[in-house]
Design a protein around this motif. Structure first.
Motif, PDB file in Angstrom:
ATOM      1  N   LEU A 251       7.781   7.154  -0.440  1.00 24.36           N
ATOM      2  CA  LEU A 251       8.123   6.326   0.712  1.00 24.36           C
ATOM      3  C   LEU A 251       9.339   6.907   1.451  1.00 24.36           C
ATOM      4  N   ALA A 254       8.350   9.899   3.425  1.00 19.45           N
ATOM      5  CA  ALA A 254       7.629   9.538   4.653  1.00 19.45           C
ATOM      6  C   ALA A 254       8.603   9.046   5.726  1.00 19.45           C
ATOM      7  N   LEU A 269       3.382   7.310   6.226  1.00 19.82           N
ATOM      8  CA  LEU A 269       3.883   5.969   5.922  1.00 19.82           C
ATOM      9  C   LEU A 269       2.764   4.942   6.040  1.00 19.82           C
ATOM     10  N   LYS A 270       1.976   5.045   7.095  1.00 16.55           N
ATOM     11  CA  LYS A 270       0.878   4.086   7.276  1.00 16.55           C
ATOM     12  C   LYS A 270      -0.136   4.167   6.137  1.00 16.55           C
ATOM     13  N   PHE A 272       0.500   5.084   3.102  1.00 15.79           N
ATOM     14  CA  PHE A 272       1.172   4.520   1.923  1.00 15.79           C
ATOM     15  C   PHE A 272       1.088   2.987   1.950  1.00 15.79           C
ATOM     16  N   LEU A 273       1.392   2.420   3.099  1.00 17.50           N
ATOM     17  CA  LEU A 273       1.369   0.954   3.219  1.00 17.50           C
ATOM     18  C   LEU A 273      -0.060   0.401   3.153  1.00 17.50           C
ATOM     19  N   SER A 274      -1.004   1.136   3.713  1.00 15.26           N
ATOM     20  CA  SER A 274      -2.402   0.683   3.664  1.00 15.26           C
ATOM     21  C   SER A 274      -2.906   0.636   2.226  1.00 15.26           C
ATOM     22  N   ARG A 275      -2.491   1.625   1.466  1.00 18.04           N
ATOM     23  CA  ARG A 275      -2.922   1.704   0.069  1.00 18.04           C
ATOM     24  C   ARG A 275      -2.431   0.477  -0.709  1.00 18.04           C
ATOM     25  N   SER A 276      -1.180   0.117  -0.534  1.00 19.32           N
ATOM     26  CA  SER A 276      -0.650  -1.031  -1.281  1.00 19.32           C
ATOM     27  C   SER A 276      -1.261  -2.334  -0.773  1.00 19.32           C
ATOM     28  N   ARG A 277      -1.453  -2.424   0.543  1.00 21.30           N
ATOM     29  CA  ARG A 277      -2.074  -3.638   1.088  1.00 21.30           C
ATOM     30  C   ARG A 277      -3.478  -3.832   0.486  1.00 21.30           C
TER      31      ARG A 277
ATOM     32  N   ASN B 196       1.720   0.566  -5.585  1.00 19.43           N
ATOM     33  CA  ASN B 196       1.159   1.916  -5.531  1.00 19.43           C
ATOM     34  C   ASN B 196       1.377   2.719  -6.812  1.00 19.43           C
ATOM     35  N   ALA B 219       3.430  -7.040  -0.560  1.00 19.85           N
ATOM     36  CA  ALA B 219       2.763  -5.738  -0.472  1.00 19.85           C
ATOM     37  C   ALA B 219       1.475  -5.848   0.349  1.00 19.85           C
TER      38      ALA B 219
END
Lengths: 284, 284
Positions: A251, A254, A269-270, A272-277, B196, B219
């Motif tokens: 993170l 990024a 970054l997007k 990374f955040l999409s993966r956790s969402r 993640n 998250a």
């Protein structure tokens, strides 16, 4: 069957209340605090009680130790001469491999210790934190060892079901410790580190919303208990922190690699955040 | 006074609903989505509405932009020719120094932009996430700049009070960004990094209790919005992560230096946990 519960705190007291209600006809309560024993007797959540294990422990077919991790092997060492032959013991601690090792070093050969972990903590200490529906719908983990008899595993499992638990899962002690380090201990490690940050101040609450309140809730921690949980599971906890830090580093990378004039530079970054969402949505 | 709300999502829609109820007699709603504008008109939460700012914007004495950070300066650049003389503008973004810089670069000299941050997020997107009591008892931060007139700061503050906000605090943009990086952005950075982690698996929920569920709630993140919040405030966020990592490193050191046979070697860990417990209790 006579059940002795050693330690009438929030966990032990809740087991006593619920098992009494479920019709268990012989529940012994043992606690070092006289007021707690008197209260439990008056409230009718135990049949007999004492501040001293030696008075009643020899009657017990099953002994549930609701003690801190370090106290479990110590209790066995001090009281094993009182154990009924073929007694079944169980614990409620949140760590397994290290406690199994130290218990097995002192356990009489005929005694069977079923290691278990009720997955419902308590912010309240003592019997005032106990309640009859504390374990309603809760999960518990059972970590069988080579020394356990199947019938005794089932005995403890049926005791848990009588206490209101819904999902009982058998896992290896190693997997237990690795996953608990991740889902529970790491959460506590992050929470206390956030609260201890040098950025914390008297003004903090002017800025804080729900996420800060929620994430720091568990920083109001039982220091003695959690010191033991952290230390007796430190190898798994340090690995869990490492795995977490890898992600936090991704993170940070990024964030650092962003270039405001390059529209695509926020792609990492997007992602990374999409993966956790997506993962969070899969879970809940 | 005519108020234009640009963006009728969860935040803009909630402002419209509550200010309509509070008796504001001229609320214009502008949203690029025709269904949203039609719904807002039918539900009676705006007096007039349009999908195009140019139809109505020139009537507005106050313009509230409930847009993503990157859209705020872009909107001003595209629509400043429509602004009424001495118009007062305000935003609702969670970052301040960088947006102030980019807004001031494009703001007409007679316009006064009061930068504000309502401290109540929303998990729900769109007008369906709006509610009349959304801001009841909430906090808001106002970050005055050298260009603000006192009367306009008070105008926006009174609008916030009418919308249900309880505590309004004026802070510098720098302090805002530093503290928001700590209490909000860091929480989100930790939560997404936990989710993640390579330790996450299909089995995770067998082990997880309340702390995991709570800590990972955020998250499930709005990727586009939070990418912007993180990136436009990255300097403060990276500093906040650094301060947090210092504490996590202290914790790791205390774990590593423990020696099971030395009773006092858990003293560092206990002191660390006591400190966070005491601070958390002071806060809540």
């Amino acid at each position: 069957m006579t059940l002795a519960i050693v330690g009438l705190g929030a966990i032990g007291g809740s087991f006593a209340m619920r098992l009494m209600k479920a019709g268990y006809d012989s529940i012994i309560g043992i606690d070092t605090d006289q007021d707690t024993v008197s209260y439990a007797l008056e409230a009718g959540i135990i049949h007999t009680g004492s501040t001293s294990a030696k008075d009643l422990l020899s009657e017990a077919d099953v002994i549930m130790l609701t003690l801190y991790p370090s106290q479990v092997p110590a209790f066995i060492e001090q009281h094993r001469h009182l154990f009924k032959k073929n007694v079944v013991l169980t614990d409620v601690t949140g760590i397994k491999t290290s406690i199994i090792r130290s218990v097995h070093a002192v356990l009489p050969p005929d005694a069977d210790f079923v290691f278990a972990h009720p997955m419902r903590g308590s912010e309240k200490k003592g019997i005032s934190g106990a309640s009859v529906d504390k374990f309603e719908g809760a999960n518990a983990l059972i970590t069988p060892t080579d020394r356990n008899k199947e019938e005794n595993l089932q005995l403890i499992e049926s005791l848990y079901r009588s206490a209101g638990f819904e999902t009982l899962t058998r896992v290896t002690p190693e997997k237990h410790d690795e996953q608990i380090a991740y889902v529970s201990q790491l959460m506590h490690a992050l929470s206390v580190s956030v609260v201890n940050s040098e950025q914390a101040s008297e003004d903090t609450l002017l800025f804080a919303g729900n996420s800060f309140k929620e994430l720091t809730r568990i920083a109001d921690i039982n220091v003695d208990l959690w010191s033991e949980l952290f230390l007796y599971n430190r190898t798994a906890l340090l690995e869990s922190i490492d795995a977490f830090e890898q992600e936090l580093n991704s993170l940070k990378k990024a964030l650092r690699s962003w270039d405001e004039v390059e529209p695509d530079s926020s792609a990492d970054l997007k992602a990374f955040l999409s993966r956790s969402r997506n993962q969070r949505r899969e879970w809940y």
